[in-house]
Scaffold this active site. Structure first.
Site, PDB file in Angstrom:
ATOM      1  CG  PHE A   2     -10.626  -2.070   9.853  1.00  0.00           C
ATOM      2  CD1 PHE A   2     -10.559  -1.511   8.583  1.00  0.00           C
ATOM      3  CD2 PHE A   2      -9.712  -1.607  10.817  1.00  0.00           C
ATOM      4  CE1 PHE A   2      -9.639  -0.517   8.270  1.00  0.00           C
ATOM      5  CE2 PHE A   2      -8.795  -0.608  10.518  1.00  0.00           C
ATOM      6  CZ  PHE A   2      -8.759  -0.062   9.252  1.00  0.00           C
ATOM      7  CE1 TYR A  19      -4.029  -1.918  -0.090  1.00  0.00           C
ATOM      8  CE2 TYR A  19      -2.942  -3.266   1.555  1.00  0.00           C
ATOM      9  CZ  TYR A  19      -3.954  -3.086   0.643  1.00  0.00           C
ATOM     10  OH  TYR A  19      -4.895  -4.059   0.450  1.00  0.00           O
TER      11      TYR A  19
HETATM   12  C1  LIG Z   1      -6.961  -3.850   3.362  1.00  0.00           C
HETATM   13  C2  LIG Z   1      -6.911  -5.295   2.886  1.00  0.00           C
HETATM   14  O1  LIG Z   1      -7.935  -5.851   2.563  1.00  0.00           O
HETATM   15  S1  LIG Z   1      -5.425  -6.084   2.850  1.00  0.00           S
HETATM   16  C3  LIG Z   1      -5.660  -7.536   1.865  1.00  0.00           C
HETATM   17  C4  LIG Z   1      -4.904  -7.508   0.570  1.00  0.00           C
HETATM   18  N1  LIG Z   1      -5.241  -8.739  -0.137  1.00  0.00           N
HETATM   19  C5  LIG Z   1      -4.420  -9.838  -0.142  1.00  0.00           C
HETATM   20  O2  LIG Z   1      -3.308  -9.820   0.370  1.00  0.00           O
HETATM   21  C6  LIG Z   1      -4.993 -11.090  -0.781  1.00  0.00           C
HETATM   22  C7  LIG Z   1      -3.988 -11.753  -1.737  1.00  0.00           C
HETATM   23  N2  LIG Z   1      -3.498 -10.812  -2.771  1.00  0.00           N
HETATM   24  C8  LIG Z   1      -4.300 -10.233  -3.687  1.00  0.00           C
HETATM   25  O3  LIG Z   1      -5.515 -10.428  -3.710  1.00  0.00           O
HETATM   26  C9  LIG Z   1      -3.658  -9.327  -4.727  1.00  0.00           C
HETATM   27  O4  LIG Z   1      -2.378  -9.803  -5.009  1.00  0.00           O
HETATM   28  C10 LIG Z   1      -3.550  -7.845  -4.279  1.00  0.00           C
HETATM   29  C11 LIG Z   1      -4.949  -7.325  -3.970  1.00  0.00           C
HETATM   30  C12 LIG Z   1      -2.685  -7.682  -3.042  1.00  0.00           C
HETATM   31  C13 LIG Z   1      -2.904  -7.028  -5.409  1.00  0.00           C
HETATM   32  O5  LIG Z   1      -3.792  -7.011  -6.529  1.00  0.00           O
HETATM   33  P1  LIG Z   1      -3.243  -6.806  -8.017  1.00  0.00           P
HETATM   34  O6  LIG Z   1      -4.421  -6.486  -8.859  1.00  0.00           O
HETATM   35  O7  LIG Z   1      -2.378  -7.926  -8.384  1.00  0.00           O
HETATM   36  O8  LIG Z   1      -2.373  -5.483  -7.823  1.00  0.00           O
HETATM   37  P2  LIG Z   1      -1.933  -4.514  -9.021  1.00  0.00           P
HETATM   38  O9  LIG Z   1      -1.757  -5.315 -10.279  1.00  0.00           O
HETATM   39  O10 LIG Z   1      -2.854  -3.350  -9.081  1.00  0.00           O
HETATM   40  O11 LIG Z   1      -0.522  -4.082  -8.456  1.00  0.00           O
HETATM   41  C14 LIG Z   1      -0.066  -2.787  -8.425  1.00  0.00           C
HETATM   42  C15 LIG Z   1       1.382  -2.815  -8.025  1.00  0.00           C
HETATM   43  O12 LIG Z   1       1.503  -3.371  -6.710  1.00  0.00           O
HETATM   44  C16 LIG Z   1       2.411  -4.468  -6.732  1.00  0.00           C
HETATM   45  N3  LIG Z   1       1.903  -5.476  -5.803  1.00  0.00           N
HETATM   46  C17 LIG Z   1       0.656  -5.964  -5.769  1.00  0.00           C
HETATM   47  N4  LIG Z   1       0.528  -6.865  -4.779  1.00  0.00           N
HETATM   48  C18 LIG Z   1       1.736  -6.946  -4.185  1.00  0.00           C
HETATM   49  C19 LIG Z   1       2.231  -7.728  -3.106  1.00  0.00           C
HETATM   50  N5  LIG Z   1       1.440  -8.613  -2.440  1.00  0.00           N
HETATM   51  N6  LIG Z   1       3.529  -7.561  -2.766  1.00  0.00           N
HETATM   52  C20 LIG Z   1       4.311  -6.679  -3.436  1.00  0.00           C
HETATM   53  N7  LIG Z   1       3.880  -5.913  -4.464  1.00  0.00           N
HETATM   54  C21 LIG Z   1       2.616  -6.056  -4.839  1.00  0.00           C
HETATM   55  C22 LIG Z   1       2.383  -4.961  -8.152  1.00  0.00           C
HETATM   56  O13 LIG Z   1       3.542  -5.675  -8.475  1.00  0.00           O
HETATM   57  C23 LIG Z   1       2.266  -3.669  -8.913  1.00  0.00           C
HETATM   58  O14 LIG Z   1       3.524  -3.043  -8.972  1.00  0.00           O
HETATM   59  P3  LIG Z   1       3.968  -2.148 -10.227  1.00  0.00           P
HETATM   60  O15 LIG Z   1       2.944  -1.036 -10.310  1.00  0.00           O
HETATM   61  O16 LIG Z   1       5.323  -1.695  -9.861  1.00  0.00           O
HETATM   62  O17 LIG Z   1       3.895  -3.070 -11.393  1.00  0.00           O
END
Ligand SMILES: CC(=O)SCCNC(=O)CCNC(=O)[C@H](O)C(C)(C)COP(=O)(O)OP(=O)(O)OC[C@H]1O[C@@H](n2cnc3c(N)ncnc32)[C@H](O)[C@@H]1OP(=O)(O)O
Length: 418
Positions: free
Chosen positions: A418, A126
């Site tokens: 949350f 984030y």
């Molecule tokens: C507040 C909450 O609810 S916290 C819960 C977060 N959800 C989870 O952890 C569940 C498992 N993970 C997921 O569902 C997904 O991987 C998410 C939601 C974390 C990321 O969704 P994505 O659609 O893949 O992210 P998106 O493609 O928009 O990524 C944007 C950037 O963040 C980076 N990024 C995304 N997830 C991660 C991660 N877990 N670790 C490191 N970098 C990440 C991407 O590499 C990308 O980087 P770039 O812009 O330099 O290329």
């Protein structure tokens, strides 16, 4: 086929919840039933509940809601609380989270919200969206035999206070008031709705993967009879080979409104026969706990991690909402590549509040909006951020002044996820 990124309709919520289970590795065989959907989301603002649909299947989820966040000094601000963020493994790293986040933050800014908040599943996700960790959490494991507390004093404290075992129904009645008193005094605390209390006392509908075991509920009453502490804990059932009890008590919730209640509740828990280990649950990193034990080394820290993350949306209103330890003026150059909260601001801080206004004066400190979020609740040192290269000290001495202004005697703490 192109992906459909949009708010969900009421009839799609069950699919949306099933997609959350995919993202959080808690798959469900069936869609959640109507009762669960109505209980969780009956009052949800659907315009803040985004889904991504691929050929009709929900493959990504994102939700925000209005949350009351206590800031330094005891006032609350309304935060745009972000939760339920998932993208199914088949659709990751294609920018879906970035799209949903941009939509949500723009809407929160439009509504006039001061900050956004979340609990980050993983640290690296984030920061890129301007969030910074604003509070940390710690958990201890106490070896009861080593703790040094007198096991004969398992119930009644010496100061006229008393410990009472109560039921979940009592907690649903007294809990909200005790929590409101905590929220009025501790920065980082977030509001709990009545569903929170029903869920944590086992009477709310549950999803397939959510199991429930009834815990013990305990309150502490001060000498004047008022409830000033609440403890909820579960106990496992473990015995050694020679039939010695080896039970671990795990704290699910503990609110203490003063140090006497806090001491009494820990003393109680460390004095219950059969309990040889206590897991503290997630506490503030500067909790009284290890040091209130006669032998603090009996408490081993088992978790220490970032917890509540914040994102500035309106710097003047956020900084004016809190109080400051000393009277001083600072000019902050806040950088925000997303264009939501940046600018140069003059902060006139004092212990009764502050004025914060846009200015053209030369800046004392320059930092990203995410770093200001990290400083906001008083948990981080400006000097440390300067040493890390994450803030620039543009006037000699400005970091020292800013530390005196922003920091707090006790650290912020968010007891909830949350
Ligand atoms: C507040 C909450 O609810 S916290 C819960 C977060 N959800 C989870 O952890 C569940 C498992 N993970 C997921 O569902 C997904 O991987 C998410 C939601 C974390 C990321 O969704 P994505 O659609 O893949 O992210 P998106 O493609 O928009 O990524 C944007 C950037 O963040 C980076 N990024 C995304 N997830 C991660 C991660 N877990 N670790 C490191 N970098 C990440 C991407 O590499 C990308 O980087 P770039 O812009 O330099 O290329």
């Amino acid at each position: 086929m192109s992906l459909d990124v949009r708010p969900v309709t009421r009839s799609e919520i069950a699919d949306w919840m099933k997609a959350v289970g995919v993202g959080f590795l808690t798959p469900a065989a069936e869609k959640p039933g109507e009762e669960l959907v109505a209980d969780r989301f009956g009052d949800a603002d659907l315009s803040r509940m985004q889904g991504v649909f691929d050929a009709g299947r929900c493959v990504a989820t994102f939700r925000s809601f209005a949350q009351q966040l206590t800031v330094v000094g005891g006032a609350t601000v309304t935060a745009d609380a972000v939760t339920g963020v998932t993208v199914s493994p088949t659709h990751r790293r294609r920018g879906l989270l970035s799209r949903m986040m941009a939509t949500d933050l723009a809407a929160a800014k439009e509504r006039g919200e001061v900050v956004a908040s979340l609990i980050a599943a993983e640290y690296p996700i984030y920061g890129r969206y301007g969030f910074g960790p604003a509070s940390w959490t710690a958990e201890w494991e106490i070896s009861v035999a080593r703790a040094g507390l007198d096991p004969r004093r398992s119930g009644q404290p010496a100061d006229g206070g008393r410990i009472e075992l109560v039921d979940g129904a009592d907690v649903r009645k007294t809990g909200p008031e005790v929590h409101a008193a905590l929220a009025a005094r501790h920065p980082g605390v977030v509001g709990r709705g009545e569903r929170w209390w029903r869920t944590r006392t086992g009477v709310a509908p549950r999803a397939e993967h959510e199991t429930w075991t009834e815990p013990f509920y305990v309150v502490h009453r001060a000498a004047n009879g008022e409830v000033d502490g609440l403890l909820v804990y579960g106990v496992d059932d473990k015995w050694g080979d020679s039939k010695q009890p080896l039970n671990t008590a795990s704290v699910r919730d503990m609110i203490a409104l003063n140090p006497a209640a806090e001491r009494a509740l820990w003393h109680y828990l460390c004095s219950v026969d059969w309990i040889t280990t206590v897991r503290s649950g997630y506490r503030a990193p500067d909790d009284l706990l290890p040091l209130l034990l006669p032998d603090p080394r009996a408490a081993r820290m088992v978790t220490h991690a970032d917890w509540l993350w914040l994102r500035m949306l309106d710097v003047p209103r956020a900084l004016e909402a809190r109080t400051y330890a000393v009277e001083a003026s600072l000019v902050l150059d806040v950088r925000d590549p997303a264009g939501l909260a940046g600018g140069r601001f003059l902060l006139d801080a004092s212990d009764s509040g502050a004025r914060c206004t846009p200015t053209t004066r030369s800046a004392d400190l320059a930092l990203d909006a995410a770093e200001l979020a990290t400083l906001y609740l008083g948990d981080e040192s400006v000097r440390r951020l300067v040493d890390l290269g994450r803030a620039d000290e543009l006037r000699p001495g400005a970091a020292t002044t800013a530390d005196a202004v922003f920091r707090t005697g006790r650290r912020p703490w968010c007891p909830d996820v949350f």
